[in-house]
Design an enzyme around this catalytic site. Structure first.
Site, PDB file in Angstrom:
ATOM      1  N   HIS A   1       0.896  -1.201  -0.093  1.00 45.48           N
ATOM      2  CA  HIS A   1       0.159  -0.029   0.015  1.00 45.48           C
ATOM      3  C   HIS A   1       0.857   1.151  -0.118  1.00 45.48           C
ATOM      4  CE1 HIS A   1      -3.740   2.127   0.027  1.00 45.48           C
ATOM      5  NE2 HIS A   1      -4.338   1.271   0.935  1.00 45.48           N
TER       6      HIS A   1
ATOM      7  N   ASP B   1      -2.045   2.229  -4.755  1.00 44.34           N
ATOM      8  CA  ASP B   1      -3.260   2.372  -4.222  1.00 44.34           C
ATOM      9  C   ASP B   1      -4.478   1.548  -4.396  1.00 44.34           C
ATOM     10  OD1 ASP B   1      -2.504   4.899  -2.597  1.00 44.34           O
ATOM     11  OD2 ASP B   1      -2.862   6.071  -4.424  1.00 44.34           O
TER      12      ASP B   1
END
Length: 259
Positions: free
Chosen positions: A233, A237
């Protein structure tokens, strides 16, 4: 055969049997044989696996899951095998191609996180997780987007064979930009794969099985396969990750999109 008879000429009589039966009833159960803990020294491969998995565990990740109808992939593989009997094409080969195509269409997923930048790669170098007696290794199919399915099958077959024989060169284990782990051949329905640092994404695939799905308003059985992708992450995204996984599914359901 274990009794000594007390009857005439050593014959076994009822009393001999009853006496033996009473002895068995009061005899303690035999103690289990002693066992020793086997100490297996860590190989260099296992030490590397432990170190890299520890690194991966510290990465903030998220997973996305979807399911692909593999009917056309199975038909494609069967047809290619009929036309080219010497071609050992597998589902993994098609998955490699599908992931390579999706990575090129979504370069924001084909990245690695550096200290102060994202490294975005122009080609899809796909690592394939291979189980060996020495542990898990991940040889790399380089520039998979440029290879045909037949070429991928040839490269993959050679890498897997030499991986299990312990004959891979170091450079064949380095430089991957994405990894693929397929446990479908072991009957696994779905699973979550651990990232292969410094890569930012990995795809885990389970077995192909007949499942009820709705097609044209009717429930039919289709050969479905679950795809579970794990993403770093810090580098990727949710929305671009979802678009990437959607493209993988679309290519698998319509392999012509990979051409």
């Amino acid at each position: 055969s274990l009794l000594t008879g007390t009857g005439p000429e050593g014959r076994i009589v009822a009393e001999d049997v009853e006496r033996a039966a009473r002895a068995l009833e009061v005899a303690p159960a035999p103690a289990p044989p002693p066992t020793e803990v086997e100490r297996v020294p860590l190989t260099s491969v296992r030490r590397t696996i432990a170190r890299r998995l520890t690194e991966a565990w510290q990465v903030p990740v998220f997973q996305l899951e979807t399911a692909a109808d593999m009917g056309r992939v199975l038909a494609l593989i069967e047809r290619r095998r009929q036309l080219e009997p010497g071609l050992h094409l597998t589902v993994t080969d098609v998955l490699v191609k599908a992931c390579a195509v999706a990575l090129c269409r979504h370069p924001e997923v084909n990245v690695q996180l550096a200290e102060d930048a994202l490294l975005r790669f122009p080609s899809a170098h796909i690592g394939i997780a291979v189980a060996t007696e020495r542990g898990l290794v991940v040889p790399v199919v380089r520039a998979a987007e440029r290879l045909t399915l037949a070429e991928i099958a040839s490269v993959r077959g050679d890498l897997v064979e030499r991986a299990r024989a312990g004959k891979l060169r170091r450079e064949e284990l380095e430089g991957g930009t994405f990894s693929l782990s397929n446990l479908g051949m072991y009957g696994v329905d779905r699973f979550t794969a651990v990232l292969n640092p410094p890569q930012a994404a990995i795809l885990a695939v389970g077995r192909i099985e007949e499942r009820p799905v709705v097609r044209g308003g009717e429930v039919v059985a289709r050969p479905m396969m679950t795809l579970t992708a794990t993403f770093d992450h810090r580098a990727i995204d949710g929305a671009p990750a979802a678009r990437f996984l959607e493209t993988v599914r679309e290519v698998l359901e319509e392999p012509g999109l990979a051409l």
